[in-house]
Design a protein around this motif. Structure first.
Motif, short mmCIF file in Angstrom:
data_model
loop_
_atom_site.label_atom_id
_atom_site.label_comp_id
_atom_site.label_asym_id
_atom_site.label_seq_id
_atom_site.Cartn_x
_atom_site.Cartn_y
_atom_site.Cartn_z
N PHE A 184 0.81 -1.21 0.00
CA PHE A 184 0.00 0.00 0.00
C PHE A 184 0.85 1.27 0.00
N GLY A 185 2.17 1.15 0.05
CA GLY A 185 3.04 2.32 0.08
C GLY A 185 2.95 3.11 1.36
N LEU A 186 2.58 2.47 2.47
CA LEU A 186 2.37 3.18 3.73
C LEU A 186 3.66 3.40 4.51
N ARG A 187 4.68 2.61 4.21
CA ARG A 187 6.00 2.81 4.80
C ARG A 187 6.98 2.91 3.64
N PRO A 188 7.16 4.12 3.11
CA PRO A 188 7.89 4.27 1.85
C PRO A 188 9.38 3.97 2.00
N ASN A 189 9.94 3.42 0.96
CA ASN A 189 11.38 3.17 0.87
C ASN A 189 11.86 3.84 -0.41
N ILE A 190 12.35 5.07 -0.28
CA ILE A 190 12.67 5.92 -1.42
C ILE A 190 14.17 6.20 -1.42
N GLY A 191 14.82 5.88 -2.51
CA GLY A 191 16.23 6.20 -2.70
C GLY A 191 16.40 7.03 -3.96
N ILE A 192 17.32 7.97 -3.94
CA ILE A 192 17.56 8.84 -5.09
C ILE A 192 19.03 8.75 -5.47
N ARG A 193 19.27 8.56 -6.76
CA ARG A 193 20.61 8.52 -7.33
C ARG A 193 21.50 7.50 -6.62
N GLU A 221 13.94 8.18 9.46
CA GLU A 221 13.25 7.06 8.83
C GLU A 221 11.73 7.26 8.83
N SER A 222 11.07 6.73 7.81
CA SER A 222 9.62 6.93 7.63
C SER A 222 8.88 5.63 7.90
N TYR A 223 7.93 5.70 8.82
CA TYR A 223 7.06 4.57 9.11
C TYR A 223 5.60 4.88 8.79
N PHE A 224 5.39 5.95 8.04
CA PHE A 224 4.03 6.24 7.58
C PHE A 224 4.14 7.13 6.35
N HIS A 225 3.06 7.14 5.57
CA HIS A 225 2.98 8.05 4.44
C HIS A 225 1.52 8.34 4.15
N PRO A 226 1.14 9.61 4.04
CA PRO A 226 -0.25 9.90 3.68
C PRO A 226 -0.61 9.27 2.33
N LEU A 227 -1.89 9.12 2.09
CA LEU A 227 -2.34 8.53 0.84
C LEU A 227 -2.12 9.49 -0.32
N MET A 228 -1.64 8.97 -1.44
CA MET A 228 -1.42 9.80 -2.61
C MET A 228 -2.72 10.40 -3.13
N TYR A 337 -5.27 14.69 9.52
CA TYR A 337 -5.30 13.57 10.47
C TYR A 337 -5.20 12.28 9.67
N PHE A 338 -4.31 11.40 10.11
CA PHE A 338 -4.06 10.12 9.45
C PHE A 338 -4.08 9.02 10.49
N THR A 339 -4.77 7.93 10.21
CA THR A 339 -4.76 6.78 11.12
C THR A 339 -4.71 5.49 10.32
N GLU A 340 -3.96 4.55 10.83
CA GLU A 340 -3.81 3.24 10.17
C GLU A 340 -4.03 2.14 11.20
N ASP A 341 -4.77 1.13 10.79
CA ASP A 341 -5.00 -0.05 11.61
C ASP A 341 -4.74 -1.26 10.71
N SER A 342 -3.57 -1.88 10.87
CA SER A 342 -3.15 -2.91 9.94
C SER A 342 -2.73 -4.18 10.66
N GLU A 343 -2.90 -5.27 9.95
CA GLU A 343 -2.30 -6.54 10.33
C GLU A 343 -1.11 -6.75 9.41
N VAL A 344 0.09 -6.56 9.93
CA VAL A 344 1.28 -6.64 9.09
C VAL A 344 2.48 -6.96 9.98
N THR A 345 3.38 -7.76 9.45
CA THR A 345 4.57 -8.13 10.22
C THR A 345 5.78 -7.41 9.68
#
Length: 830
Positions: A184-193, A221-228, A337-345
């Protein structure tokens, strides 16, 4: 002869890649650009002295003939907004560089701010003083205003692609490597160059020009990202213009731009459904009443993730309010305001688990992830006069994250005391039952940040043909973290508190950028100064803290210079070059030990060079190419941030490559009512070399042996994203390919885990954390049809068209890319 377009938008095309004609003024957004043979800056000065204008001050002149392309506006999710700029008394009205206007086209927007006359705001355009948040000038030629590399993902691209998440949006940008995680892209992993994308630690993330990251100084480090879904466009800069933001200047700055209230009250409701229990609903409404504007934007998204036993549910709300105090001053308040409720490991899987149970296997059905994030800002944009603008910003956000998990990686032994052989079973591909594991760990984090930022822009002419644009400002910033870890006996009950840390950062920064433009040349020196104070408090008698609380403090400061050059030999081409120092502060925990002692860690530092050009050799064809070289005298290694497999280490590295962006549009080339359009974003990274072994800060030993000369992990040599489509006035269909070449998952550059120096049967060799990640290519399809009579959009998309299975990550075990997602949606505009 003058050309006007009344009561609507002047648009260069109905498709995502509309650009202005090269026959228009060079770099039209700059006030010292020329129209024909007359200095536009000179005309403004003739009409307006440096002081406030008087009612009798006016000028009359005849505008040169300009071309107007009258075509329907391109499809966008949000109501298109025209931006009107103030003009001197008596001067003709000219088109603004708003998101959908054609540069150089004259418009009768009805926006009259002089005296007491005119609407406020206009019925067809909102005043430019109320529009803030862009870091690249808005308008179809905004990137031409930069003396460095930059790219915009436009509203048209986002909507006609119906991007699922930020990963899809950013893959359209050259030089950007985005790695999937949960689907879902909720914890982004973005690298540049070429920099490691893990947790986006090497990039700076902004929203409307202010911090999106919850701890940009102390824990980036990013552990969340708003929805696009809530963003109207995405801006990426990679050159010396990064010095205007900071503190991160080593690779790139990404800015997500929220929509503006439409001049005419309007909105939409949209609903999208699909397989994997996918649902996405959105409602938007906004508009103006006299001098007050506002909008409300709400998105709910839920569905299964990329693996078994994962499910995500997210709510994201944005509110914006604008008050025009007068034609010179606007207050812009924003709340989210952003909230997430997920089942994820957190843990990936081993090679044996993948062979025996498939790439989407995940035994951890007890792991949960919950977040709440509040954000607020108040911005005052104030025109002191026609030449000087002040922008004052007060911002705040808080972020809470609770991640309960029974495993952080394939090599940990968290479950073994209550479930003997748990790790060994996983390493050999034997089914495990997490319900028997009498352990679950809660990584509980609370963050806050607050700050004030002042930006001043002054534009003035040194002579008729020499202009100057000065940007300067400062920021005061404070952020804090409260980190708890609770280990709970999952089966029998009982909790132990094993970590209670407070980590704080206080920062003051100052920047100056001064662009001098003369004839076809420009030169832009800049610098940034950062002064950062860290504090860490350990409240538990662990980690060497014998008598809590143990408190440690450190200070980091840096002077960060840069310079850019621009040369426009003709209206259709612009050349640029720049060099700047890359800087990124270490995290609080990397600077101060748990016992309060100092850790000998340096900031990340590099010399970043780039040379490139932008060109529109003919109408409807756009080329953009940049050579870059980022030479790191100190780069901090990134592994599994929470897993702890790679200890803190640093070394020297070199990244060198080429970025090429090409866009074409047959409709604009041949002036047709239909269009075949396309884009190719191409990145070649032939060099991503470890110049020295990465040395552990604690032991002084190489991280994984002598790896000098090896390629950096998670640095694919090729990234290619081509997209082609066909569009008419009410229909768009397009297909996109995303290609990522092979990459290494470790510093050793192992082809597979069996090559690990500890032996083919070692824990490391069987973990799934070592070895090559093969190349992959996936296809995304999207089509949109508009029922013009009812103003209704119907759209259909397929993500990962052929349902390919591929590895995206090995930092804590194997993680897969997202499976095929078929979506059908409807959007009703009103």
């Amino acid at each position: 002869m003058r050309s006007f377009e009344h009561g609507g938008l002047a648009s260069a095309g109905r498709h995502p890649y509309a650009e202005t004609s090269p026959a228009r003024a060079r770099r039209p957004g700059r006030r010292f650009a020329t129209i024909g043979h007359t200095s536009l800056w000179g005309l403004i000065l003739a009409a307006l002295p440096f002081d406030e204008p008087k009612a009798q001050d006016s000028v009359s002149y005849e505008l040169p003939a300009v071309e107007v392309v009258v075509t329907p506006p391109p499809p966008t999710k949000y109501p298109a907004t025209t931006v009107a700029r103030k003009r001197p008394v008596g001067a003709p009205t000219t088109a603004a560089s708003g998101a959908a206007t054609t540069s150089g086209t004259t418009t009768a927007s009805g926006t009259q701010f002089e005296g007491q006359g005119g609407e406020f705001p206009s019925a067809t355009a909102i005043p430019g003083i109320a529009v803030v948040g862009d870091i690249i000038p808005p308008g179809p030629r905004g990137t031409w205003e930069l003396d460095g590399s930059g790219q915009v993902v436009t509203p048209e691209e986002l909507y006609t692609s119906h991007v699922l998440n930020t990963n899809e949006a950013l893959r359209k940008v050259t030089g950007v490597n985005v790695r999937d995680e949960e689907g879902f892209g909720l914890r982004p992993n973005i690298g540049i160059r070429g920099l490691n994308p893990t947790r986006s630690t090497k990039v700076l993330l902004l929203e409307d020009g202010l911090f999106l990251t919850y701890a940009p100084y102390g824990a980036n480090e990013s552990y969340f990202h708003p929805l696009m879904d809530r963003y109207n466009r995405v801006e990426v800069i990679k050159g010396a213009d990064m010095l205007l933001y900071g503190p991160q200047t080593i690779s790139g700055t990404i800015n997500y731009v929220t929509p503006n209230p439409p001049a005419k009250p309007s909105g939409f409701v949209a609903a999208t459904g699909g397989n994997r229990d996918y649902f996405n609903g959105q409602a938007f409404y906004g508009g103006w009443y006299n001098n007050l504007g506002g909008l409300v934007d709400y998105v709910h998204k839920e569905g299964k993730g990329a693996r078994n036993n994962t499910f995500h549910k997210v709510d994201d709300v944005g509110v914006k309010a604008i008050a025009l105090a007068n034609p010179d001053s606007a207050f812009i308040a924003k709340f989210s305001y952003f909230t997430e409720d997920s089942e994820v490991t957190y843990s990936g899987i081993t090679d044996a688990e993948r062979r025996n149970f498939g790439i989407r296997y995940n035994p951890f059905d007890n792991d949960t992830f919950n977040t709440d994030r509040y954000g607020a800002s108040l911005v005052n944009a104030y025109d002191f006069n026609q030449n000087i603008n002040f922008r004052s910003s007060l911002y705040y956000n808080s972020f809470s994250r609770d991640w309960w998990r029974q495993s952080s990686r394939t090599t940990d032994t968290q479950c073994d005391p209550s479930y003997p052989g748990f790790r060994n079973d996983r390493l050999h591909g034997i089914l495990v039952d997490p319900d028997r594991c009498n352990s679950i760990q809660g990584r509980l984090r609370d963050y806050y940040l607050i700050g004030f930022e002042e930006r001043i822009t002054a534009e003035y002419a040194l002579t008729e043909n020499v202009g100057n644009q000065l940007k300067t400002g400062f920021r005061f910033h404070q952020e804090g973290q409260e980190r708890r870890q609770e280990n709970e006996l999952f089966v029998t009950g009982g909790t132990t508190l094993v970590e209670l840390n407070e980590r704080d950062a206080f920062a003051a920064s100052f920047f100056v950028q001064d662009r001098v433009q003369f004839n076809k040349f420009s030169i832009t020196p800049a610098f940034r100064y950062e002064d950062i104070e860290y504090e860490r408090t350990n409240k538990l008698p662990v980690g060497g803290c014998a008598r809590p609380p143990c408190v440690g403090r450190e200070n980091v400061h840096a002077f960060i210079p840069g310079i850019s050059l621009g040369y426009d030999p003709a209206n259709w081409i612009s050349l640029f070059a720049g060099v700047h120092e890359g800087f990124a502060p270490p995290r609080v925990e990397d600077s101060i030990a748990n016992d309060g002692g100092s850790i000998d860690i340096n900031p990340e530092e590099s010399v970043n060079l780039e040379v490139g050009f932008r060109s529109e050799p003919r109408r409807g064809l756009y080329l953009d190419s940049t050579y870059f070289r980022n030479d790191f005298s100190n780069l901090i290694a990134v592994g599994s941030v929470a897993g702890g497999d790679n200890p803190l280490a640093e070394g020297e590295a070199l990244f060198e490559g080429l970025e090429v962006l090409t866009r074409f549009d047959s409709g604009r080339m041949y002036n047709k009512p239909w269009s075949i359009y396309g884009q190719v974003a191409f990145t070649w990274l032939p060099v991503a070399e470890q110049l020295t072994p990465f040395i552990s800060v604690t032991t002084g030993l190489p991280l994984q042996g002598d790896t000098a000369g090896n390629r950096q992990p998670y640095a694919p040599e090729y990234l290619v994203t081509p997209r082609i489509g066909y569009a008419t006035s009410n229909w768009d269909i397009n297909i996109e390919m995303v290609y990522v070449s092979s990459q290494f998952g470790d510093f050793l550059n192992l082809r597979n885990g069996a090559q690990h120096p500890n032996g083919p049967n070692s824990v490391e060799a069987l973990s799934g954390m070592f070895g090559e990640i093969p190349s992959y290519a996936i296809f995304n399809f999207a089509t949109t049809y508009t029922i013009e009579k009812t103003n209704t959009d119907i759209y259909f998309t397929i993500k990962n068209l052929f349902d390919d299975e591929f590895i995206v990550d090995r930092t804590r075990g194997i993680l897969p890319g997202a499976p095929r997602l078929v979506q059908l949606g409807l959007k009703q505009n009103f």
